[in-house]
Design a protein around this motif. Structure first.
Motif, PDB file in Angstrom:
ATOM      1  N   SER A 124       2.689   1.566  -3.416  1.00 28.22           N
ATOM      2  CA  SER A 124       1.803   1.964  -4.516  1.00 28.22           C
ATOM      3  C   SER A 124       1.466   3.449  -4.437  1.00 28.22           C
ATOM      4  O   SER A 124       1.322   4.109  -5.464  1.00 28.22           O
ATOM      5  CB  SER A 124       0.529   1.116  -4.521  1.00 28.22           C
ATOM      6  OG  SER A 124      -0.280   1.398  -3.407  1.00 28.22           O
ATOM      7  N   GLN A 125       1.367   3.996  -3.221  1.00 29.20           N
ATOM      8  CA  GLN A 125       1.132   5.425  -3.079  1.00 29.20           C
ATOM      9  C   GLN A 125       2.342   6.237  -3.533  1.00 29.20           C
ATOM     10  O   GLN A 125       2.203   7.321  -4.080  1.00 29.20           O
ATOM     11  CB  GLN A 125       0.783   5.761  -1.633  1.00 29.20           C
ATOM     12  CG  GLN A 125      -0.588   5.261  -1.221  1.00 29.20           C
ATOM     13  CD  GLN A 125      -0.896   5.540   0.236  1.00 29.20           C
ATOM     14  OE1 GLN A 125      -0.195   6.286   0.900  1.00 29.20           O
ATOM     15  NE2 GLN A 125      -1.953   4.932   0.745  1.00 29.20           N
ATOM     16  N   ASN A 165       0.830  -1.200   0.000  1.00 29.32           N
ATOM     17  CA  ASN A 165       0.000   0.000   0.000  1.00 29.32           C
ATOM     18  C   ASN A 165       0.872   1.261   0.000  1.00 29.32           C
ATOM     19  O   ASN A 165       0.630   2.197  -0.765  1.00 29.32           O
ATOM     20  CB  ASN A 165      -0.933  -0.020   1.213  1.00 29.32           C
ATOM     21  CG  ASN A 165      -1.936   1.100   1.187  1.00 29.32           C
ATOM     22  OD1 ASN A 165      -2.285   1.631   0.141  1.00 29.32           O
ATOM     23  ND2 ASN A 165      -2.410   1.476   2.353  1.00 29.32           N
ATOM     24  N   ARG A 201       2.522   5.863  -7.573  1.00 29.29           N
ATOM     25  CA  ARG A 201       1.282   6.099  -8.320  1.00 29.29           C
ATOM     26  C   ARG A 201       1.487   7.197  -9.360  1.00 29.29           C
ATOM     27  O   ARG A 201       2.181   8.175  -9.131  1.00 29.29           O
ATOM     28  CB  ARG A 201       0.173   6.502  -7.363  1.00 29.29           C
ATOM     29  CG  ARG A 201      -1.173   6.635  -8.067  1.00 29.29           C
ATOM     30  CD  ARG A 201      -2.271   7.071  -7.146  1.00 29.29           C
ATOM     31  NE  ARG A 201      -2.167   6.359  -5.890  1.00 29.29           N
ATOM     32  CZ  ARG A 201      -2.839   6.681  -4.808  1.00 29.29           C
ATOM     33  NH1 ARG A 201      -3.629   7.705  -4.810  1.00 29.29           N
ATOM     34  NH2 ARG A 201      -2.694   5.994  -3.712  1.00 29.29           N
ATOM     35  N   ASP A 202       0.869   7.009 -10.479  1.00 29.75           N
ATOM     36  CA  ASP A 202       0.943   8.003 -11.544  1.00 29.75           C
ATOM     37  C   ASP A 202       0.392   9.329 -11.034  1.00 29.75           C
ATOM     38  O   ASP A 202      -0.619   9.382 -10.358  1.00 29.75           O
ATOM     39  CB  ASP A 202       0.125   7.502 -12.739  1.00 29.75           C
ATOM     40  CG  ASP A 202       0.330   8.347 -13.969  1.00 29.75           C
ATOM     41  OD1 ASP A 202      -0.296   8.027 -14.985  1.00 29.75           O
ATOM     42  OD2 ASP A 202       1.099   9.326 -13.941  1.00 29.75           O
ATOM     43  N   THR A 203       1.036  10.412 -11.354  1.00 29.28           N
ATOM     44  CA  THR A 203       0.618  11.722 -10.867  1.00 29.28           C
ATOM     45  C   THR A 203      -0.568  12.299 -11.626  1.00 29.28           C
ATOM     46  O   THR A 203      -1.122  13.312 -11.234  1.00 29.28           O
ATOM     47  CB  THR A 203       1.787  12.720 -10.937  1.00 29.28           C
ATOM     48  OG1 THR A 203       2.253  12.784 -12.275  1.00 29.28           O
ATOM     49  CG2 THR A 203       2.901  12.314  -9.998  1.00 29.28           C
ATOM     50  N   LEU A 232      -6.597  10.581 -11.469  1.00 24.41           N
ATOM     51  CA  LEU A 232      -7.294   9.318 -11.715  1.00 24.41           C
ATOM     52  C   LEU A 232      -8.794   9.551 -11.633  1.00 24.41           C
ATOM     53  O   LEU A 232      -9.274  10.294 -10.784  1.00 24.41           O
ATOM     54  CB  LEU A 232      -6.866   8.274 -10.665  1.00 24.41           C
ATOM     55  CG  LEU A 232      -5.376   7.950 -10.624  1.00 24.41           C
ATOM     56  CD1 LEU A 232      -5.085   7.021  -9.455  1.00 24.41           C
ATOM     57  CD2 LEU A 232      -4.955   7.295 -11.922  1.00 24.41           C
TER      58      LEU A 232
END
Length: 140
Positions: A47-48, A44, A51-53, A56
């Motif tokens: 992934s944070q 978790n 993560r794509d900027t 989303l």
């Protein structure tokens, strides 16, 4: 291999083999369980970090049709808000989760206090104390 959750909220990766005799009858079971709770927490966090900027799009809202499911959904959202399984939550994490549940109206559901207390591994007395901390903090 399969995953299971313990009563205290830990996640286990399990593998089981049945040991059979010459007649094909089960004589024993060999099982290996590996606690992956901390690995899930690490996943978790990672992934944070990666993560794509890009913005989303939000997933479609889930429509709950049963009151029992509503409480389950709220508890799941509270756990996601904290970002770790109950087994790794400290007192402050649990207070934040319970405050979220209170603000979301979870305690308007009959018997929700019992279920929330059991889920977080606390007594109802402690649950009410955690709810009071919120009232005292914001009740000016």
């Amino acid at each position: 291999g399969y995953c299971i959750s313990t009563e205290d909220g830990r996640l286990l990766r399990s593998s089981t083999i049945y040991i059979k005799n010459e007649k094909g009858e089960v004589e024993g079971i060999f099982s290996i369980n590996y606690d992956i709770t901390k690995l899930m927490l690490a996943e978790n966090v990672l992934s944070q970090l990666i993560r794509d900027t890009k913005q989303l799009s939000a997933p479609a809202a889930k429509i709950t049709t049963k009151v029992e499911d509503l409480l389950e959904d709220l508890i799941e959202r509270a756990t996601q808000l904290i970002g770790k399984p109950v087994a790794l939550m400290n007192k402050e994490d649990k207070i934040r989760a319970i405050q979220f549940l209170e603000e979301a109206g979870a305690f308007l559901i009959t018997k929700s206090g019992d279920k929330v207390s059991e889920y977080f591994g606390i007594s109802k007395y402690t649950l009410y104390n955690y709810m009071e901390k919120k009232t005292t903090k914001n009740g000016k």
